[in-house]
Write a protein that holds these residues in place. Structure first.
Motif, mmCIF file in Angstrom:
data_model
loop_
_atom_site.group_PDB
_atom_site.id
_atom_site.type_symbol
_atom_site.label_atom_id
_atom_site.label_comp_id
_atom_site.label_asym_id
_atom_site.label_seq_id
_atom_site.Cartn_x
_atom_site.Cartn_y
_atom_site.Cartn_z
ATOM 1 N N LEU A 80 0.824 -1.198 0.000
ATOM 2 C CA LEU A 80 0.000 0.000 0.000
ATOM 3 C C LEU A 80 0.863 1.255 0.000
ATOM 4 C CD1 LEU A 80 -2.658 1.497 0.237
ATOM 5 C CD2 LEU A 80 -2.550 1.187 2.726
ATOM 6 N N GLY A 81 1.861 1.277 0.862
ATOM 7 C CA GLY A 81 2.737 2.441 0.951
ATOM 8 C C GLY A 81 3.384 2.746 -0.393
ATOM 9 N N ALA A 82 3.903 1.695 -1.016
ATOM 10 C CA ALA A 82 4.565 1.886 -2.303
ATOM 11 C C ALA A 82 3.577 2.381 -3.346
ATOM 12 C CB ALA A 82 5.208 0.574 -2.753
ATOM 13 N N GLN A 83 2.372 1.871 -3.268
ATOM 14 C CA GLN A 83 1.361 2.291 -4.227
ATOM 15 C C GLN A 83 0.998 3.762 -4.046
ATOM 16 O OE1 GLN A 83 -1.659 -0.624 -3.554
ATOM 17 N NE2 GLN A 83 -0.599 -2.213 -4.729
ATOM 18 N N LEU A 84 0.882 4.179 -2.813
ATOM 19 C CA LEU A 84 0.574 5.589 -2.549
ATOM 20 C C LEU A 84 1.657 6.491 -3.130
ATOM 21 C CD1 LEU A 84 -0.553 5.374 1.204
ATOM 22 C CD2 LEU A 84 -2.009 5.715 -0.811
ATOM 23 N N HIS A 118 1.174 9.006 -6.288
ATOM 24 C CA HIS A 118 1.499 10.417 -6.099
ATOM 25 C C HIS A 118 2.394 10.905 -7.235
ATOM 26 C CE1 HIS A 118 2.854 14.126 -4.191
ATOM 27 N NE2 HIS A 118 4.108 13.707 -4.311
ATOM 28 N N LEU A 119 3.398 10.130 -7.559
ATOM 29 C CA LEU A 119 4.328 10.528 -8.620
ATOM 30 C C LEU A 119 3.636 10.545 -9.982
ATOM 31 C CD1 LEU A 119 7.563 8.621 -7.475
ATOM 32 C CD2 LEU A 119 7.090 11.082 -7.315
ATOM 33 N N LEU A 120 2.805 9.553 -10.201
ATOM 34 C CA LEU A 120 2.086 9.510 -11.484
ATOM 35 C C LEU A 120 1.168 10.722 -11.626
ATOM 36 C CD1 LEU A 120 1.106 5.756 -11.982
ATOM 37 C CD2 LEU A 120 3.032 7.038 -12.923
ATOM 38 N N ALA A 127 12.685 6.038 -11.244
ATOM 39 C CA ALA A 127 13.719 5.066 -10.863
ATOM 40 C C ALA A 127 13.452 4.556 -9.455
ATOM 41 C CB ALA A 127 15.093 5.717 -10.920
ATOM 42 N N LEU A 128 13.936 3.357 -9.183
ATOM 43 C CA LEU A 128 13.827 2.788 -7.840
ATOM 44 C C LEU A 128 15.230 2.540 -7.303
ATOM 45 C CD1 LEU A 128 12.065 1.369 -5.581
ATOM 46 C CD2 LEU A 128 12.546 -0.748 -6.805
ATOM 47 N N ILE A 129 15.523 3.123 -6.163
ATOM 48 C CA ILE A 129 16.799 2.880 -5.485
ATOM 49 C C ILE A 129 16.443 2.107 -4.229
ATOM 50 C CG2 ILE A 129 18.777 3.929 -4.312
ATOM 51 C CD1 ILE A 129 18.896 4.582 -7.213
ATOM 52 N N SER A 130 16.821 0.841 -4.203
ATOM 53 C CA SER A 130 16.268 -0.044 -3.184
ATOM 54 C C SER A 130 17.330 -0.834 -2.426
ATOM 55 C CB SER A 130 15.307 -1.032 -3.869
ATOM 56 O OG SER A 130 14.918 -2.053 -2.988
ATOM 57 N N GLY A 131 16.936 -1.339 -1.274
ATOM 58 C CA GLY A 131 17.743 -2.331 -0.573
ATOM 59 C C GLY A 131 17.566 -3.676 -1.252
ATOM 60 N N PRO A 132 18.177 -4.705 -0.732
ATOM 61 C CA PRO A 132 18.148 -6.024 -1.373
ATOM 62 C C PRO A 132 16.747 -6.645 -1.367
ATOM 63 C CG PRO A 132 19.100 -6.186 0.816
ATOM 64 C CD PRO A 132 18.939 -4.727 0.539
ATOM 65 N N LEU A 133 16.446 -7.343 -2.431
ATOM 66 C CA LEU A 133 15.122 -7.969 -2.546
ATOM 67 C C LEU A 133 14.938 -9.131 -1.576
ATOM 68 C CD1 LEU A 133 14.501 -7.912 -6.387
ATOM 69 C CD2 LEU A 133 13.477 -6.507 -4.602
ATOM 70 N N GLU A 134 16.010 -9.611 -0.985
ATOM 71 C CA GLU A 134 15.867 -10.685 -0.003
ATOM 72 C C GLU A 134 15.109 -10.188 1.230
ATOM 73 O OE1 GLU A 134 19.396 -10.107 -1.075
ATOM 74 O OE2 GLU A 134 18.548 -11.223 -2.758
ATOM 75 N N ILE A 135 15.221 -8.901 1.492
ATOM 76 C CA ILE A 135 14.526 -8.338 2.644
ATOM 77 C C ILE A 135 13.097 -8.004 2.240
ATOM 78 C CG2 ILE A 135 14.465 -6.376 4.228
ATOM 79 C CD1 ILE A 135 17.499 -6.397 4.227
ATOM 80 N N PHE A 190 5.109 -0.943 -6.164
ATOM 81 C CA PHE A 190 5.462 0.121 -7.087
ATOM 82 C C PHE A 190 5.230 -0.325 -8.540
ATOM 83 C CE2 PHE A 190 9.313 2.105 -9.260
ATOM 84 C CZ PHE A 190 8.638 3.260 -9.588
ATOM 85 N N LYS A 191 5.758 -1.495 -8.862
ATOM 86 C CA LYS A 191 5.617 -1.988 -10.236
ATOM 87 C C LYS A 191 4.157 -2.273 -10.585
ATOM 88 C CE LYS A 191 10.214 -4.018 -10.713
ATOM 89 N NZ LYS A 191 10.998 -5.247 -10.969
ATOM 90 N N MET A 192 3.422 -2.686 -9.579
ATOM 91 C CA MET A 192 2.015 -2.973 -9.804
ATOM 92 C C MET A 192 1.281 -1.733 -10.315
ATOM 93 S SD MET A 192 -0.364 -4.729 -6.902
ATOM 94 C CE MET A 192 1.050 -5.670 -6.339
ATOM 95 N N VAL A 193 1.593 -0.613 -9.677
ATOM 96 C CA VAL A 193 0.949 0.630 -10.082
ATOM 97 C C VAL A 193 1.369 1.022 -11.501
ATOM 98 C CG1 VAL A 193 0.800 3.108 -9.609
ATOM 99 C CG2 VAL A 193 0.677 1.455 -7.732
ATOM 100 N N LEU A 194 2.647 0.829 -11.796
ATOM 101 C CA LEU A 194 3.113 1.146 -13.155
ATOM 102 C C LEU A 194 2.345 0.295 -14.160
ATOM 103 C CD1 LEU A 194 7.010 1.431 -12.799
ATOM 104 C CD2 LEU A 194 5.271 3.215 -12.646
ATOM 105 N N ASN A 195 2.251 -0.981 -13.847
ATOM 106 C CA ASN A 195 1.522 -1.889 -14.726
ATOM 107 C C ASN A 195 0.080 -1.451 -14.918
ATOM 108 O OD1 ASN A 195 2.990 -3.966 -15.890
ATOM 109 N ND2 ASN A 195 3.224 -5.007 -13.905
ATOM 110 N N ASP A 196 -0.567 -1.175 -13.812
ATOM 111 C CA ASP A 196 -1.979 -0.788 -13.879
ATOM 112 C C ASP A 196 -2.180 0.457 -14.736
ATOM 113 O OD1 ASP A 196 -2.364 -2.861 -12.214
ATOM 114 O OD2 ASP A 196 -2.874 -1.683 -10.432
ATOM 115 N N ASN A 197 -1.140 1.249 -14.832
ATOM 116 C CA ASN A 197 -1.262 2.470 -15.619
ATOM 117 C C ASN A 197 -0.597 2.353 -16.979
ATOM 118 O OD1 ASN A 197 -2.425 4.876 -13.807
ATOM 119 N ND2 ASN A 197 -1.349 3.387 -12.533
ATOM 120 N N ASN A 198 -0.327 1.103 -17.361
ATOM 121 C CA ASN A 198 0.247 0.837 -18.679
ATOM 122 C C ASN A 198 1.560 1.570 -18.933
ATOM 123 O OD1 ASN A 198 -1.913 -0.866 -19.502
ATOM 124 N ND2 ASN A 198 -3.148 1.018 -19.676
#
Lengths: 338, 338
Positions: free
Chosen positions: A162-166, A170-172, A180-188, A198-206
């Motif tokens: 939810l947080g990432a989507q918000l 907002h950015l969209l 761009a996404l600057i992130s920690g490791p995906l293992e966490i 985040f990607k879900m929102v990008l997808n939903d907005n084509n």
DNA sequence: GTGAAAGCGCTAACAG
DNA sequence: CTGTTAGCGCTTTCAC
């Protein structure tokens, strides 16, 4: 150092009576109590916790392990734990794992040896190896913030999707398309979930996913945020906004941008998770998703306390709190969108 | 949890032998050792530190108490302690007193009860009440950074007079004459010494002391730095430079200035003691006097270790290290001096 | 090489 | 109300 025997002898009573006075038991004659009390003071008696813990089989203290003691998200979380623990007269002992699995293991071992009553941890080692050792010893365990699969125990976090989507929305809405996404490791878990949301929102907005815009570092630190941003700037990607995985990364991001002469938010927008520290109360800058850090800690302690009272046999609870988007001064519409 | 008895029974040996294996004593037949070792692993045995500490009368851990765990000066100092302690296989346990004497007292009490082997403290309570309690119990004690009169024990710090003088001279050379001081409380030795060193330089240069330029708060925190600066700006004092007592205060100072639309160093110069954190490695801003925080911690631990080895009876050592002035971007000549 | 026994300082039945 | 006694889990003489 004076022992209970020394006190008993000097006061002319048995050690039991002294013990009763020390522990505030009711069944002691008031005059005796006063007398013992005065001898206690006189001899500067301090009980030996090792002896007490040994027979009581309880230490009245819980251990807390966080990955970065300099990050205000974690210190706030710890304060939530402390406040709840103190309500019940429990001490808390804090360890800093520095985002290193090896340190985490060492701390856990020490804690096990000292027979603390329980552990609240924001884990680093994401495959559950360290935590399995904890469960093997039946130490009451609560995991906070970061989920670890394969470890079935109480868990408190906030809704990272939810947080990432918000943040993404907002950015969209501001008109950004190249984020761009600057992130920690995906293992966490939290970074995985934030990236997914985040990607879900990008997808939903084509909006097509540009892989070169997604950068993952080994640790969510300022240093890493800085380095990843330098790498991003050196590539031929042209983001108009950056989504930083957490507060520390965000600082690194902004420093790298500053150094490159790129102004925030004029030239590029920056968002992140979590606040930076008390200074941001005075001069809030980052548009970010604020997680209820204090409440996560407070609830984690509450779950642990419940588990302690019920002798461990409670069903694992999963608590996911709501984060909140706070719009401030690090985001704006992209310059090119006008 | 398995005890040494459980292991002994399962392995078919005495508890003494198990103890010998656990503690790596040499006089155990190799085959016996291997066998016990395997049983130990099999049963996930973890020694009970409370029992061990009780009989050994040693805990192999030293306690450390600092006033602000979010300040990189103290975290760096702690790292120095840890590194030295780890060389000798000693654990360190950390407490954060939050600049509050009451918390300090609570922590000290807990530490005393747990019978830790020694204490290194950056004290908050400056009249020595809390530390007297420590000495009464004969707990080996080393004081770092802040001096406390009346407590005669090992002490490691840096030369605060010298540091303040370097800072003051730097500002004078730039042409500043009206310099404000935003400081922590004078009860704390370092702030007292820095104020003294600063005023000494003013005196030596025949600059009259304007009392309204000297502001002292209850804590050396960002919040306090901010509030004092607001107060300063609201008064009719007109400093061209501000000397902040430490790094946290300095941040508060700059935030207040920013908020008032005053640019650093264009409109006003700012200096302070100590670095802010790793971010300043990336974007160093403050002209400041850098104390050897790591070395202070390292030496403090060294003194404590020596004291532990000699059973406490060493003469108190006082170690005063040299600070260093680092000129960066928060200071310039006063605008009006041109 | 190995084990028996004492004891670290305290709490918790159990008696009285 | 108060004292005696038996451990808590471990290390450490002291024997064998």
């Amino acid at each position: 150092m004076a022992t209970i025997y020394d006190v008993a002898k000097r006061a002319g009573v048995s050690i039991t009576t002294v013990s009763r006075v020390i522990n505030n038991y009711p069944n002691v004659k008031e005059t005796t109590r006063q007398h013992v009390l005065s001898v206690l003071k006189e001899m500067s008696y301090i009980p030996n916790a090792n002896a007490g813990n040994l027979v009581r089989k309880l230490t009245s203290t819980i251990a807390v392990l966080v990955p970065d003691i300099t990050n205000s998200f974690f210190t706030t979380l710890v304060r939530g734990i402390e406040d709840k623990a103190n309500e019940r007269e429990l001490s808390v002992i804090l360890g800093n794992t520095d985002e290193e699995a090896a340190k985490e293991k060492l701390y856990i071992n020490k804690f096990l040896e000292r027979r603390f009553d329980g552990l609240i941890i924001v884990p680093v080692e994401s495959r559950g190896k360290n935590l399995k050792a904890v469960q093997k010893q039946n130490l009451p365990l609560v995991i906070a913030d970061r989920d670890v699969e394969g470890i079935n125990t109480d868990f408190v976090s906030s809704d990272n999707w939810l947080g990432a989507q918000l943040l993404a929305q907002h950015l969209l809405e501001l008109g950004h398309r190249d984020i761009a996404l600057i992130s920690g490791p995906l293992e966490i878990s939290v970074f995985r979930e934030r990236a997914q949301g985040f990607k879900m929102v990008l997808n939903d907005n084509n909006i097509s996913i540009q892989d070169e815009l997604f950068l993952y570092g080994p640790k969510p630190s300022k240093q890493v945020g800085y380095e990843l941003t330098r790498k991003l700037l050196a590539s031929d990607a042209t983001p108009t906004a950056i989504f930083a995985g957490n507060n520390s990364l965000a600082i690194g991001v902004v420093l790298a941008l500053q150094q490159a002469g790129i102004k925030v938010p004029r030239d590029i927008s920056v968002t992140c998770f979590d606040d930076n520290d008390s200074s941001s109360t005075l001069d809030p800058f980052f548009t970010s998703v604020i997680q209820p850090a204090y409440m996560i800690g407070y609830m984690a302690a509450e779950l642990l306390l419940k588990r302690l009272k019920n002798n461990g046999d409670t069903n694992p609870t999963r608590l996911i709190l709501k984060p909140e988007l706070i719009t401030r001064h690090s985001t704006a519409s992209p310059a090119s969108s006008s």
